[in-house]
Scaffold this active site. Structure first.
Site, mmCIF file in Angstrom:
data_model
loop_
_atom_site.group_PDB
_atom_site.id
_atom_site.type_symbol
_atom_site.label_atom_id
_atom_site.label_comp_id
_atom_site.label_asym_id
_atom_site.label_seq_id
_atom_site.Cartn_x
_atom_site.Cartn_y
_atom_site.Cartn_z
ATOM 1 N N ASP A 287 1.978 7.008 6.343
ATOM 2 C CA ASP A 287 3.296 7.280 7.070
ATOM 3 C C ASP A 287 2.978 7.392 8.602
ATOM 4 O O ASP A 287 1.946 7.995 9.048
ATOM 5 C CB ASP A 287 4.302 8.331 6.244
ATOM 6 C CG ASP A 287 5.793 7.886 6.685
ATOM 7 O OD1 ASP A 287 5.987 7.222 7.654
ATOM 8 O OD2 ASP A 287 6.660 8.489 6.077
HETATM 9 C C1 NOJ Z 1 8.812 7.404 8.536
HETATM 10 C C2 NOJ Z 1 9.363 7.022 7.020
HETATM 11 O O1 NOJ Z 1 9.033 8.145 6.332
HETATM 12 C C3 NOJ Z 1 8.656 5.820 6.376
HETATM 13 O O2 NOJ Z 1 9.422 5.756 5.471
HETATM 14 C C4 NOJ Z 1 9.296 4.665 7.410
HETATM 15 O O3 NOJ Z 1 8.673 3.301 6.712
HETATM 16 C C5 NOJ Z 1 8.247 4.675 8.675
HETATM 17 N N1 NOJ Z 1 8.762 6.243 9.182
HETATM 18 C C6 NOJ Z 1 8.406 3.779 9.526
HETATM 19 O O4 NOJ Z 1 9.739 3.679 10.149
#
Ligand code: NOJ
Length: 746
Positions: free
Chosen positions: A272
């Site tokens: 993430d």
């Molecule tokens: C953080 C989020 O937790 C995740 O789900 C997401 O895909 C990414 N940012 C990218 O935006």
């Protein structure tokens, strides 16, 4: 060696350690609106960031970008990577295609409420087609995290509390995004996320730590991931938080022993955003170099980074021996294979004209409308107030601040939507009403702003519009007067979309602002009230359930939401959705799931609290219809089987109403005794059927070892007990119609 492998090996042989680290790095690229402010939470310099990423591309310093959705931009950036660097390796473009790109579908929790895997697959194939047309290759979706605490804002992105429903919805989404396999034309790679346990964040606070037992993980939180992997998902994203003390992004047991060895995952793993760097923040890694070495060692192939990726330190980790050439090459190989599969070496660019055509395809809006219709859940319909009779009705008052808000109708996690295409509830009702029906509107109350700004505010248009000079007292009175003068009042209540989603948890489930007061005043006029709830989590509707005859949960219904809602209100279609979570009465009951164990003194289960019943407001699986369904003749084909055996359960369902309607037939199972105490009921089968007026249908389910096995925490393995099994089939998780069968040792 096939062409793919040969090409990959040839490239790897030419790459420097820094270029390998680059392939394993994904950068955000924000084309922010002019005048956008630096967002402190992301630590970005809005002016310098794009230039920095562009020069990185020409050094072979990035394998992927995220957050670009404009095909012209995508082509320009792709050209920098392909033509600006000696190796010419194309970029993978990833994005949060959570519930649509231009055509916005209902939010994921709503699609799960359709209990219709075929629809969900079709809906995500529309999202995939639009994304692929603009040059996006990969969705950071589906989110398959089980969510049992509605305070957690990201409950809106998943399929709710249940592993069986969650797994079915996960599979449907993976198929919708990817088609038959990664690389299918017009499709994109699916990336189920966030491995694992993110939904169990303490207190429902986003990003907070998670402690889950072995039994919870294997029986509840893992099954949707395993199902998504089985369905061929090409990517998996790690989670932010620590799981039982080990940050998920540095957890080798999770990312290698479970994901690769136990489930056979063959795709690539992405962290993430900033989660690799954050291994230092967690107090797990000593510094970014240690973080990089440990993340890649755990099984993170690619790091998603905003600034200063930890994977920049991979060359130094290689030199010190903290990581190995073999580990780095294995990850590079996986990323390059994904690019080859997506055909990027042959066709790195997109046709911009084709993209425009796909984005305006009216068939996509139709899918969004049908999805919103099938997702809606009729929570209550006393005296058959719904459907409204459009021919007889002379006037409707449409009330509430969400009734005519385009942005809120779409829900969170959309960035490339088209507000002009978006139909609000008010617009939908107006369009459906025709000449003879007077439709008047008042917002009634002012919007409620968040205590803290949202991280999505930097994209503009995210916060609810709060008209200047809004006189709440006067507007409140106007709303009540409109209701008094109308034959029916449709009141739209819920949460503004920026109150839910990532970093948007709540400590309360009450209707924000003065919305409850507004409902009470409108009900006080004596005009019959239909309550429409716009939400992604259960809200405290205790008062409404006592006083409002009709309540329809419309969720955040998407681009064609208002049209769908009008069709439901006027009975062109019947609601057929069912709740994918237990709806508690109050936040104090959280967490509350239907699949609990009997525990001690089960007869006192409804009286566990001193001050509130411990039954939910609505049970899991609840949802009414304009049809009327009767269940009869529940039977099992064999009274007893051996542990490897399978029974077929059949039931006759009849629609006794005088109109066509859908029902979701649900099967629940309970093991009476065995090597563990098993939940009182667990969903183990469901089917959404459409029955004509008076039609009967026999619905059959197979219950085999897969439906009966469970992870036993004492033996740390899967177990299939011999026992007596109760089976219920019916309209929700409290279905009374039951039978039993025996499972005997072989
Ligand atoms: C953080 C989020 O937790 C995740 O789900 C997401 O895909 C990414 N940012 C990218 O935006």
């Amino acid at each position: 060696m096939g062409t793919t492998e040969a090409q990959v090996e040839e490239l790897i042989a030419q790459m420097t350690p820094a270029e390998k680290a680059g392939q394993l790095t994904q950068y955000f690229y924000f084309g922010l609106p002019a005048g956008a402010e630096t967002e402190p939470a992301l630590g970005l310099d809005v002016e310098r960031h794009p230039r920095m990423v562009e020069s990185v591309l020409q050094e072979g310093g990035a394998g992927s970008l995220l957050f670009v959705t404009d095909p012209t931009e995508i082509n320009r950036l792709q050209r920098l990577a392909v033509e600006g660097h000696r190796l010419g390796i194309p970029l993978l473009f990833g994005f949060d295609v959570v519930h649509g790109l231009r055509t916005i579908l209902p939010v994921p929790i709503a699609m799960a409420a359709s209990w219709d895997p075929g629809l969900i697959e079709r809906a995500q194939s529309v999202a995939a087609r639009e994304a692929r047309a603009v040059g996006i290759h990969w969705a950071f979706a589906p989110m398959v995290d089980i969510a049992r605490d509605p305070r957690w804002g990201r409950i809106v992105e998943g399929a709710g509390e249940d592993p069986y429903l969650g797994a079915a919805v996960a599979v449907a989404q993976v198929r919708g995004f990817q088609g038959r396999e990664p690389g299918a034309p017009g499709r994109i790679i699916a990336g189920p996320k966030h491995l694992a346990g993110y939904g169990a964040a303490l207190g429902g606070r986003d990003y907070d730590e998670v402690s889950l037992s072995d039994s919870d993980l294997w029986n509840v939180y893992f099954p949707p991931f395993e199902a998504a992997v089985d369905a061929g998902a090409g990517n998996v994203m790690t989670a932010y938080m620590s799981l039982n003390g080990i940050p998920a992004t540095g957890n080798r047991w999770l990312l290698t022993d479970v994901l690769r060895d136990a489930w056979g995952f063959e795709g690539f793993v992405v962290s993430d955003a900033n989660a690799v760097r954050n291994l230092v923040t967690h107090g797990f890694a000593a510094d970014p170099s240690d973080a990089a070495a440990r993340a890649i060692g755990a099984g993170v192939d690619m790091e998603m980074a905003i600034v200063d990726p930890a994977y920049e330190h991979l060359p130094e980790a290689l030199e010190s021996g903290a990581t190995t050439q073999q580990a780095v090459d294995a990850s590079v190989r996986r990323v390059l294979e994904a690019k080859i599969r997506m055909g990027l070496f042959d066709t790195p660019y997109v046709e911009e004209d084709h993209a425009r055509e796909v984005l305006t395809d009216p068939a996509h809006r139709e899918v969004a409308r049908v999805a919103a219709e099938r997702a809606a859940v009729l929570l209550r319909n006393e005296g058959g107030l719904l459907p409204l009779d459009g021919d007889k009705l002379g006037s409707i008052a449409v009330i509430g601040p969400l009734a005519d808000s385009k942005r809120d109708t779409l829900g969170p996690w959309v960035f490339d939507h088209d507000l002009d295409e978006t139909v609000t509830v008010l617009e939908g009702i107006r369009a459906r009403a025709g000449e003879g029906l007077r439709v008047a509107h008042a917002r009634g109350v002012r919007v409620v702003q968040r205590v803290f700004p949202s991280m999505f505010d930097m994209f503009g248009g995210n916060a609810p519009d709060d008209p200047e000079g809004f006189d709440e007292e006067a507007e409140f009175k106007r709303a009540v007067d409109l209701a008094r003068g109308a034959e029916v009042a449709v009141v739209v209540v819920g949460e503004w979309q920026n109150m839910i989603g990532e970093a948007a948890s709540r400590s309360s489930l009450e209707l924000p602002g003065r919305q409850l007061e507004l409902v009470q005043a409108v009900v006080g006029t004596g005009t019959p009230v239909v309550l429409l709830v716009m939400n992604g989590r259960p809200l405290d509707l205790r008062w409404a359930v006592e006083h409002v005859p009709a309540i329809l949960d419309i969720w955040y219904p998407g681009t064609r939401g208002g049209a769908a809602v009008a069709n439901l209100l006027f009975g062109d279609v019947s609601p057929g959705g069912k709740l994918p979570f237990t709806w508690p009465r109050t936040v104090g009951q959280v967490p509350m799931v239907y699949a609990h164990t009997r525990s001690h003194e089960p007869e006192n289960q409804p009286r566990r609290y001193w001050d509130e019943s411990s039954t939910p407001l609505f049970p899991f699986g609840h949802g009414l219809s304009y049809g009327r369904f009767e269940y009869a003749d529940l039977a099992v084909d064999q009274p007893a089987i051996v542990t490897t055996g399978t029974v077929t359960v059949s039931v006759e369902v009849t629609n006794t109403a005088d109109r066509e309607a859908d029902e979701v037939v649900q099967l629940y199972l309970h093991q009476r005794h065995g090597a563990a105490s098993r939940p009182v009921r667990e969903l183990k089968g469901f089917r959404r059927v459409t029955l004509a007026a008076g039609e009967s249908r026999t619905v059959r389910f197979r219950v085999g070892p897969k439906e009966r096995r469970y992870w036993n925490a004492a033996v740390r393995d899967w177990v299939t007990d011999s026992s007596s099994f109760d089976v219920w089939v019916g309209a929700d998780s409290t279905a009374p119609l039951a039978t039993v069968f025996e499972v005997k040792a072989e």
